[in-house]
Scaffold this motif. Structure first.
Motif, PDB file in Angstrom:
ATOM      1  N   VAL A 175      -6.833 -12.175   7.152  1.00  0.00           N
ATOM      2  CA  VAL A 175      -6.514 -12.408   5.745  1.00  0.00           C
ATOM      3  C   VAL A 175      -7.653 -13.120   5.004  1.00  0.00           C
ATOM      4  CG1 VAL A 175      -4.946 -13.564   4.149  1.00  0.00           C
ATOM      5  CG2 VAL A 175      -4.042 -12.231   6.039  1.00  0.00           C
ATOM      6  N   PRO A 176      -8.106 -14.280   5.484  1.00  0.00           N
ATOM      7  CA  PRO A 176      -9.216 -14.897   4.740  1.00  0.00           C
ATOM      8  C   PRO A 176     -10.446 -14.001   4.700  1.00  0.00           C
ATOM      9  CG  PRO A 176      -8.499 -16.313   6.561  1.00  0.00           C
ATOM     10  CD  PRO A 176      -7.683 -15.089   6.629  1.00  0.00           C
ATOM     11  N   LEU A 177     -10.749 -13.378   5.846  1.00  0.00           N
ATOM     12  CA  LEU A 177     -11.937 -12.526   5.886  1.00  0.00           C
ATOM     13  C   LEU A 177     -11.793 -11.345   4.928  1.00  0.00           C
ATOM     14  CD1 LEU A 177     -14.633 -12.152   7.317  1.00  0.00           C
ATOM     15  CD2 LEU A 177     -13.474 -10.764   9.024  1.00  0.00           C
ATOM     16  N   GLY A 178     -10.666 -10.678   5.004  1.00  0.00           N
ATOM     17  CA  GLY A 178     -10.459  -9.496   4.170  1.00  0.00           C
ATOM     18  C   GLY A 178     -10.420  -9.836   2.694  1.00  0.00           C
ATOM     19  N   VAL A 196      -6.781  -2.902   5.561  1.00  0.00           N
ATOM     20  CA  VAL A 196      -5.592  -3.010   4.710  1.00  0.00           C
ATOM     21  C   VAL A 196      -5.773  -4.164   3.725  1.00  0.00           C
ATOM     22  CG1 VAL A 196      -3.118  -3.433   4.701  1.00  0.00           C
ATOM     23  CG2 VAL A 196      -4.147  -2.094   6.543  1.00  0.00           C
ATOM     24  N   VAL A 197      -6.216  -5.306   4.267  1.00  0.00           N
ATOM     25  CA  VAL A 197      -6.376  -6.486   3.406  1.00  0.00           C
ATOM     26  C   VAL A 197      -7.461  -6.242   2.356  1.00  0.00           C
ATOM     27  CG1 VAL A 197      -6.837  -8.949   3.362  1.00  0.00           C
ATOM     28  CG2 VAL A 197      -5.673  -7.964   5.312  1.00  0.00           C
ATOM     29  N   VAL A 198      -8.585  -5.677   2.793  1.00  0.00           N
ATOM     30  CA  VAL A 198      -9.676  -5.451   1.841  1.00  0.00           C
ATOM     31  C   VAL A 198      -9.224  -4.505   0.739  1.00  0.00           C
ATOM     32  CG1 VAL A 198     -11.991  -4.502   1.560  1.00  0.00           C
ATOM     33  CG2 VAL A 198     -11.457  -5.869   3.557  1.00  0.00           C
ATOM     34  N   ARG A 199      -8.590  -3.409   1.133  1.00  0.00           N
ATOM     35  CA  ARG A 199      -8.164  -2.421   0.141  1.00  0.00           C
ATOM     36  C   ARG A 199      -7.205  -3.014  -0.872  1.00  0.00           C
ATOM     37  NH1 ARG A 199      -9.371   2.525   2.404  1.00  0.00           N
ATOM     38  NH2 ARG A 199     -11.618   2.367   2.135  1.00  0.00           N
ATOM     39  N   VAL A 200      -6.198  -3.729  -0.352  1.00  0.00           N
ATOM     40  CA  VAL A 200      -5.181  -4.226  -1.288  1.00  0.00           C
ATOM     41  C   VAL A 200      -5.802  -5.288  -2.196  1.00  0.00           C
ATOM     42  CG1 VAL A 200      -4.178  -5.964   0.238  1.00  0.00           C
ATOM     43  CG2 VAL A 200      -2.807  -4.974  -1.522  1.00  0.00           C
ATOM     44  N   THR A 201      -6.690  -6.113  -1.651  1.00  0.00           N
ATOM     45  CA  THR A 201      -7.351  -7.111  -2.499  1.00  0.00           C
ATOM     46  C   THR A 201      -8.174  -6.428  -3.582  1.00  0.00           C
ATOM     47  OG1 THR A 201      -7.531  -8.498  -0.543  1.00  0.00           O
ATOM     48  CG2 THR A 201      -8.786  -9.180  -2.456  1.00  0.00           C
ATOM     49  N   GLY A 212       0.725  -8.909  -5.613  1.00  0.00           N
ATOM     50  CA  GLY A 212       0.345  -7.638  -5.017  1.00  0.00           C
ATOM     51  C   GLY A 212      -0.381  -7.815  -3.701  1.00  0.00           C
ATOM     52  N   ILE A 213      -1.300  -8.757  -3.663  1.00  0.00           N
ATOM     53  CA  ILE A 213      -2.079  -8.961  -2.437  1.00  0.00           C
ATOM     54  C   ILE A 213      -1.152  -9.391  -1.301  1.00  0.00           C
ATOM     55  CG2 ILE A 213      -3.890 -10.344  -1.372  1.00  0.00           C
ATOM     56  CD1 ILE A 213      -5.315 -10.463  -3.984  1.00  0.00           C
ATOM     57  N   LEU A 214      -0.280 -10.334  -1.614  1.00  0.00           N
ATOM     58  CA  LEU A 214       0.631 -10.849  -0.602  1.00  0.00           C
ATOM     59  C   LEU A 214       1.518  -9.745  -0.036  1.00  0.00           C
ATOM     60  CD1 LEU A 214       0.655 -13.789   0.111  1.00  0.00           C
ATOM     61  CD2 LEU A 214       2.740 -14.059  -1.214  1.00  0.00           C
ATOM     62  N   THR A 215       2.091  -8.952  -0.933  1.00  0.00           N
ATOM     63  CA  THR A 215       2.967  -7.878  -0.491  1.00  0.00           C
ATOM     64  C   THR A 215       2.206  -6.920   0.414  1.00  0.00           C
ATOM     65  OG1 THR A 215       3.977  -8.044  -2.656  1.00  0.00           O
ATOM     66  CG2 THR A 215       4.642  -6.208  -1.291  1.00  0.00           C
ATOM     67  N   GLY A 216       1.022  -6.523  -0.031  1.00  0.00           N
ATOM     68  CA  GLY A 216       0.227  -5.583   0.758  1.00  0.00           C
ATOM     69  C   GLY A 216      -0.080  -6.132   2.129  1.00  0.00           C
ATOM     70  N   ILE A 217      -0.424  -7.416   2.175  1.00  0.00           N
ATOM     71  CA  ILE A 217      -0.782  -8.022   3.455  1.00  0.00           C
ATOM     72  C   ILE A 217       0.425  -8.037   4.391  1.00  0.00           C
ATOM     73  CG2 ILE A 217      -1.318 -10.228   4.529  1.00  0.00           C
ATOM     74  CD1 ILE A 217      -3.266 -10.739   2.259  1.00  0.00           C
ATOM     75  N   ILE A 218       1.564  -8.424   3.862  1.00  0.00           N
ATOM     76  CA  ILE A 218       2.734  -8.536   4.738  1.00  0.00           C
ATOM     77  C   ILE A 218       3.163  -7.164   5.239  1.00  0.00           C
ATOM     78  CG2 ILE A 218       5.129  -9.259   4.835  1.00  0.00           C
ATOM     79  CD1 ILE A 218       4.400 -11.495   2.986  1.00  0.00           C
TER      80      ILE A 218
END
Ligand SMILES: Nc1ncnc2c1ncn2[C@@H]1O[C@H](COP(=O)(O)OP(=O)(O)OP(=O)(O)O)[C@@H](O)[C@H]1O
Ligand SMILES: [Mg+2]
Lengths: 304, 258, 353
Positions: free
Chosen positions: A102-105, A172-177, A214-220
């Motif tokens: 998460v932090p990295l992405g 996933v994290v990078v894309r959603v961010t 949005g970011i949170l939802t995507g990550i979860i």
């Protein structure tokens, strides 16, 4: 009101509209039916899978021991035991995966949108993230095997699993961010700059909060997906029927690995455990999906 | 508090495109200066260059000087963040921060700069909102999101936000173009009051508005398509509207007035 | 992809808000023949917070790039010695004898056949269904139902593959056995329906695997297709309606031509996923030493399931290297398919809008 109303009220002798030819009508009906059927065809396997899981997996779950015990010491024909060891493994492995990815992405996403733009580094990074996003999970496992075990000479462990999950989670994290930062309008950034707020504070205090939901939802949702991964586990960690809290040492169970391993115990008790673990896994994933939906509502930008 | 601005030989570029050529003009302290001119002649570009917002656009470039009470905001060693604190800005489209409450929006500039004193923040909230003629309308819902206000209220909120950091100069880019006549009047009244404390530069397409609110008016024009925009003339508002010295100004103004 | 996305919005410059590298000269003189007396800033003020934050963000980009490049390198380093020690032809042999590091003989032909056969079969099944669902959800379903229905299809993607594997092997296979037998006896003269290397009624063959894979990739294809179909310009649809077209004619003349290539791109994404699917196939396919008969009633292993099955013999670098070589082939093919998918998708829809 108009003079020709009488005309309209007069019973029509010929039909007011041209009739559709029967052929066109039939085609239209057939197409509509087929498309609706396609949807039904997709629902069948979903319901079938869920029904199977509930029918065969529910009874082990109703046993109180299921949530507090492990499979330690069970003989192939013993009923009983619990899934605690696998829950511990799954939650720990996923948590550590999130802790790294998460932090990295998110910072990669910030780099791509707020700093990198069309720089060469940004393009290379995007390319690498693209590679990761299509990576079969077994290959992610091999990647980490080549790095962690054959190159660094370390042992198979839960942590190696977490690392392979990071590879799957990162895109996933990078894309959603990226997507969420992109829809933050530039006007907000400019409003913040115009107040004399430095760029980094603008990102942290204005841009990120606006896209947080949005970011949170995507990550979860991504985590829920990663939680069910089995392939990398097969090569990166041994299965243990006992509870192991230590990610860095020894074999460690997890829900998907338990399902996979229990299949090999071809006794009635083995099947019983297997379906129990499978239903537990799916319920956990659904629960997390539900949490994601709730969080997205909770953190959504409010106007009232 | 209010300061004067001297713009000297300002040339503004977007990459290769020369958008504005050789602008020299003075903006007096505690007065309202209006920028008028046809679309695309570079009014916004000049306005944004005054508080170094121009450079937020990639590839943009500035030549010339903008002196704030004699100090060049483009001098080496000048921090653009500091410049923007001193020269505030209100945008065409109201843009309150969607994640913040009304109150947090007002004090956003201060809070983000690290101000923590609650009492002080409360005071400034009230003062700025009163200054923006918004206090009475929102005092009971200060903790509600700023995005829930009407368009006109949002624009006044943005003005309150810009004045809360107590800048010396306030730049406004068509602040009323998205508002109804009543909200527009409210903001015009506000400008008349604000000019007691601030130096104000306003871009507007509304001739009557320029005539109503401004003390001096600058007319910008495009000599031809593809050429950079230029300052045609600047003078006391009354004179520009009644007796401009340039033909182009007269044409533009009379054309607009029909 | 994200390049084009980046260019759609107005990007910030590297130099705003006092954030430029200290020595940036903004080249203010490029256009002006004479340097104005006081040109802007040779040196820009850089705030320390900005510098730290910027370095962190950029550093994470660099980190990701290096780490992935390094992993790629390690993989090659592991694969090459095994390929050198290989006594069989890697590309043309169907053998997989990797237990003894001194006597390696492995090739990918059989793996490739099972992988491709099951994925293509899955695609053939999934594409029409996914297209139908996407059209149904975007054009037919009432607005209030479209969202929950879409959510139901997405739920298919939430089920882990190991569970699809169990369901396929233990629940689905027995049920579809008669279909397999019927196809084999009545259409057996078509080569792909001929006898496989296991009996058609065994269930643990490409036929079952393909159906399960089809279910797994259905939400992927549907998701992309829904998006592109929904983007059909309203003006086109209304134009067709105004000409008196039936719903089906509207779909055939506007929605489908508009979204077709996006749909194909989505299908390629699904194919990429199917090629790399591991556990479901490991569970469903039975392993056999007999080579394939190039029928969908073959059993065997795909690249991915071969690697998963082999994890037990990961005890020396040469053996592992053989599996890594297979993994690299899988990786390259999924990457190629995914790149193709992205290319099709980005060169469709947008251009027509
Ligand atoms: N971000 C940008 N990048 C490139 N060119 C720009 C940008 N912003 C404005 N321009 C160009 O600079 C010129 C001046 O634009 P500007 O927005 O300053 O005009 P304006 O006088 O404010 O017009 P309007 O009255 O329509 O707001 C125009 O030709 C415009 O196309
Ligand atoms: Mg403008």
């Amino acid at each position: 009101m108009r003079t020709d109303t009488a005309d309209i009220e007069r019973p029509a002798k010929t039909p007011a509209f041209q009739q559709l030819s029967p052929g066109r009508k039939a085609k239209n009906h057939i197409a509509t039916t087929l498309f609706a059927l396609a949807f039904v065809v997709a629902v069948i396997p979903l319901l079938w899978v869920l029904f199977t899981l509930v029918r065969r997996g529910l009874s082990p779950m109703l046993n109180a021991d299921w949530w507090t015990h492990s499979f330690y010491g069970l003989l192939p024909n013993d009923f009983g035991g619990g899934i605690y060891h696998a829950l511990v493994g799954t939650l720990e492995q996923t948590f550590v995966c999130a802790l790294i990815s998460v932090p990295l992405g998110v910072s990669v996403g910030i780099f791509l949108i707020e700093y990198g733009r069309n720089s060469r580094l940004a393009r290379t990074t995007t390319f690498m993230v693209d590679i990761l996003s299509g990576l079969p999970s077994i290959v992610a496992g091999l990647f980490i095997y080549a790095l962690w075990i054959t190159t660094f000479g370390l042992d198979r462990s839960g942590f190696a699993v977490s690392l392979s999950l990071v590879l799957l989670m990162l895109p996933v994290v990078v894309r959603v961010t990226e997507t969420m930062l992109m829809i933050v309008p530039d006007e907000l950034r400019e409003a913040s700059y115009a107040l004399g707020v430095p760029k980094w504070k603008t990102i942290v205090k204005v841009v990120l909060p606006t896209s947080l939901s949005g970011i949170l939802t995507g990550i979860i949702l991504g985590l829920a997906r990663v939680m069910g991964e089995t392939a990398p586990l097969l090569i990166l960690v041994g299965y243990s029927r006992a509870i192991n809290f230590n990610l860095f040492d020894g074999p460690m169970a997890s829900l998907p690995l338990t399902v996979y391993t229990a299949r090999k115990t071809s006794t009635e008790a083995g099947e019983y455990r297997m379906w129990g673990a499978a239903l537990t896994l799916v319920l956990l994933i659904m629960l997390i999906n539900l949490i994601a939906t709730l969080l997205s509502k909770l953190f959504a930008v409010k106007t009232k | 508090m209010a300061k004067r601005l001297d713009i000297e030989n300002l040339n503004l570029y977007y990459n290769k495109f020369h958008a504005v050529q050789d602008v020299t003009l003075q903006v007096h302290a505690r007065s309202v200066t209006a920028f008028i001119g046809p679309s695309g002649c570079g009014k916004s570009t000049v306005l944004r260059s005054l508080n170094r917002m121009h450079e937020v656009v990639p590839g943009s470039r500035v030549e010339g000087k903008v002196l704030l009470d004699g100090e060049n905001v483009y001098a080496p060693g000048v921090d653009p963040v500091q410049v923007r604190r001193t020269i505030g800005m209100v945008f065409q489209k109201a843009n309150p921060f969607p994640t913040m409450s009304i109150k947090d929006n007002v004090v956003a500039g201060l809070k983000l700069a690290g101000e923590k004193d609650k009492k002080k923040l409360d005071e400034i909230t009230e003062r700025s909102l009163r200054g923006a003629n918004l206090w009475e309308e929102v005092k009971d819902r200060l903790n509600k999101p700023g995005g829930g206000l009407s368009g006109g209220q949002q624009q006044r909120l943005c003005i309150a936000r810009a004045t809360a950091v107590q800048p010396d100069v306030l730049l406004m880019d068509e602040p009323c173009s998205a508002l109804d006549p009543i909200s527009t009047l409210a903001i015009e009244d506000l400008i008349a009051e604000l000019k007691k404390d601030y130096t104000i530069v306003i871009v507007t397409h509304n001739m009557q508005q320029a005539a109503r609110v401004s003390d001096q008016t600058a007319f910008f024009n495009l000599p031809a398509v593809g050429e950079p925009g230029q300052l045609v003339e600047i003078g006391e508002t009354g004179k520009i509207f009644s007796n401009p010295s340039q033909k182009a100004t007269e044409d533009y103004i009379s054309g607009r007035f029909g | 992809m994200s390049e084009s996305r980046n260019s759609e919005r107005r990007p910030d410059p590297p130099g705003e808000v006092g954030d430029a590298p200290v020595n940036t000269t903004e080249a203010p003189v490029l256009e002006a023949p004479v340097t104005p007396p006081n040109t802007p800033t040779d040196k820009k003020v850089v705030r320390i917070g900005d510098r730290i934050f910027r370095s962190l963000a950029t550093g994470s980009g660099v980190f990701v790039v290096t780490i992935i490049a390094a992993i790629g390198l390690f993989l090659l380093i592991r694969a090459i010695p095994a390929l050198q020690a290989n006594e069989a032809n890697f590309l043309l042999s169907g053998k997989w004898e990797t237990g003894d590091p001194d006597d390696l003989a492995f090739g990918i032909v059989d793996l490739a056949w099972i992988t491709v056969a099951s994925s293509i079969f899955a695609l053939v099944l999934a594409m029409p269904v996914a297209g139908g669902i996407a059209l149904f959800l975007t054009q037919y379903a009432p607005r209030v139902l479209a969202r929950p229905f879409g959510y139901i299809v997405d739920l298919l993607a939430a089920v882990p593959s190991v569970i699809y594997g169990l369901w396929g092997a233990l629940v689905l296979a027995p049920v579809i056995k008669p279909v397999a037998v019927w196809l084999n006896t009545n259409l057996g003269w078509i080569p792909v329906f001929g006898d496989g290397n296991v009996p058609a009624d065994s269930g643990s063959n490409v036929f079952t695997a393909g159906i399960v894979l089809a279910v797994m990739i259905l939400p992927i294809i549907t998701g992309v297709a829904r998006e592109v179909f929904a983007r059909t310009p309203n003006a086109q649809i209304e134009g067709a309606l105004a000409l008196g077209a039936t719903k089906w004619e509207v779909v055939r003349t506007t929605v489908w031509p508009f979204g077709r290539s996006g749909f194909v791109g989505g299908s390629m994404l699904g194919l990429g996923r199917a090629l790399g699917e591991t556990v479901a196939l490991t569970v469903i396919l039975s392993y056999t030493y007999e080579g394939p008969h190039y029928s969908i009633f073959d059993a065997g292993a795909t690249f991915a399931s071969r690697i998963a099955l082999g994890s037990a013999e990961f005890n020396n670098n040469l053996t592992v290297g053989a599996y890594i070589a297979a993994g690299l082939v899988l990786f390259i093919s999924t990457f190629a398919v995914n790149a193709l998918a992205r290319w099709i998708e980005s060169s469709s829809g947008k251009g027509k809008e």
